[in-house]
Design a protein around this motif. Structure first.
Motif, PDB file in Angstrom:
ATOM      1  N   SER A  72      -4.554  -1.651   2.755  1.00  0.00           N
ATOM      2  CA  SER A  72      -3.228  -1.021   2.724  1.00  0.00           C
ATOM      3  C   SER A  72      -2.341  -1.633   1.644  1.00  0.00           C
ATOM      4  N   ILE A  73      -2.383  -2.944   1.507  1.00  0.00           N
ATOM      5  CA  ILE A  73      -1.561  -3.603   0.482  1.00  0.00           C
ATOM      6  C   ILE A  73      -2.042  -3.220  -0.912  1.00  0.00           C
TER       7      ILE A  73
ATOM      8  N   LEU B 186      -0.879   0.522  -1.580  1.00  0.00           N
ATOM      9  CA  LEU B 186       0.545   0.759  -1.797  1.00  0.00           C
ATOM     10  C   LEU B 186       1.107  -0.001  -2.994  1.00  0.00           C
TER      11      LEU B 186
ATOM     12  N   ILE C  63       7.290  -9.261   3.266  1.00  0.00           N
ATOM     13  CA  ILE C  63       7.431  -8.307   2.158  1.00  0.00           C
ATOM     14  C   ILE C  63       8.413  -8.846   1.128  1.00  0.00           C
TER      15      ILE C  63
ATOM     16  N   LEU D  66       4.448   0.803   4.986  1.00  0.00           N
ATOM     17  CA  LEU D  66       3.353  -0.167   5.068  1.00  0.00           C
ATOM     18  C   LEU D  66       2.853  -0.288   6.503  1.00  0.00           C
TER      19      LEU D  66
ATOM     20  N   ARG E 204       0.790   2.826   7.211  1.00  0.00           N
ATOM     21  CA  ARG E 204      -0.457   2.825   6.420  1.00  0.00           C
ATOM     22  C   ARG E 204      -1.490   1.892   7.050  1.00  0.00           C
TER      23      ARG E 204
END
Length: 351
Positions: free
Chosen positions: A180-181, A184, A231, A266, A269
């Motif tokens: 996911s990281i 994105l 984040i 995030l 996701r």
């Protein structure tokens, strides 16, 4: 309209850099008042970038609440439409709350092993908090969970036939976050065994998975998957040498966060990837986990957590198909670690 509201309104209308003096004149306040208002907006999750000539530019807005999450599910993540979302501005711990829900329910399965109606309601329930007062990590450690800094959530997972392999849940959760990281932010993140996520040699994410066992059948009926990610770069000075953030990792690449409502996106996701990954072929996911690890070939200190065994030095040789760590000791004997804690030598971070 407040000074903050006026500044945000002007920054949204004009996408280019606006000088602090122009903002001050527009709001009829001092430059110091503008600086104070901008910092307050930043604390609310609005990404306002300061420039070298004293100007400001709006990069993204990050509103984080249940309404935004539910709107995104409808428009971008319809596969999560059956997930129940609970959102808290602050909670003690999302994992603790999820465990309380499961404990209050008692058995979530009938005598045939099928989920009860309440069990079905708890399955895939998503508990999200803007901050935690008592965030928990592995081995009873605390997990600092500041408001506006990151995402902190737990997913209650109750698969149809129970959980056959607890190691799968832990490793697959790490891969879901890793994917996911990268998707994105296009960040080159890595996995540290068992399930920490690192960027620029600093931990940006911790994962805590906890299972509920039916002692009559000996099966794990459900799991709570807790995930916390930094984040933004609002990290306490005493841990800043080891803790990082997505924002700091992007800064090192001269990039910034430009995604609106990034905390909500995030979170969703990761949950979407989590629910998909559990149905994927086991060997392929473990292979991805292995390739994402930055430990293989590194020298580490192994810290056993069970019994009175002392710490010892070792070199990481591989990660096996059960997500266990294979290490080689100084006398060249090998061990397979299924649990425990490890620390890296300082020079192990050098590539």
């Amino acid at each position: 309209m407040t000074t903050k509201g006026k500044i945000l309104n002007l920054l949204e209308k004009q996408k280019d850099v606006i000088s602090g003096q122009k903002l001050a004149s527009f709001c009829n306040v001092s430059r110091a008042a503008v600086w104070k208002a901008v910092n307050s907006l930043r604390n609310e999750g609005i990404n306002i970038e300061g420039t070298t000539n004293g100007g400001y530019v709006l990069r993204s807005r990050d509103t984080f609440n249940k309404k935004i999450l539910e709107e995104l599910v409808k428009t971008e993540y319809p596969e999560l439409k059956d997930c129940t979302i609970e959102f808290f501005d602050e909670i003690d711990s999302t994992n603790s709350y999820a465990k309380r829900l499961l404990s209050e329910e008692g058995s979530i399965r009938n005598q045939s092993g099928e989920l009860t109606e309440k069990g079905k309601k708890l399955n895939n329930m998503l508990i999200i908090a803007s901050s935690q007062s008592n965030g928990r990590g592995r081995l009873g450690r605390s997990f600092i969970s500041k408001s506006g800094n990151g995402i902190y959530f737990s997913l209650i997972y109750c698969p149809e036939n129970g959980i056959q392999d607890a190691a799968k849940i832990t490793a697959f959760s790490a891969v879901a976050v890793y994917r996911s990281i990268k998707e994105l932010f296009n960040l080159d993140v890595k996995i540290k065994w068992i399930n920490d996520i690192y960027a620029d040699n600093k931990k940006i994410c911790g994962i805590l998975t906890e299972g509920f066992t039916n002692f009559e059948t000996g099966t794990i009926e459900s799991s709570v998957i807790g995930i916390g990610i930094n984040i933004y770069d609002k990290i306490d000075s005493e841990i800043k040498s080891v803790a990082g953030s997505i924002q700091a990792a992007l800064d090192s690449k001269n990039e910034t966060i430009t995604i609106d409502n990034v905390r909500s996106r995030l979170t969703l996701r990761i949950v979407s990837n989590l629910l998909k990954i559990f149905d994927e072929e086991y060997s392929k996911v473990i292979d991805e986990y292995r390739k994402a690890s930055f430990l293989i070939g590194k020298k580490i200190t192994v810290i056993p957590v069970i019994g009175q065994n002392k710490s010892y030095e070792a070199k990481v040789i591989d990660i096996d198909d059960n997500a266990s760590l294979i290490v080689e000791l100084e006398d060249r004997t090998r061990k397979t670690l299924v649990s425990g804690e490890i620390s890296l030598h300082s020079n192990s971070f050098k590539q």
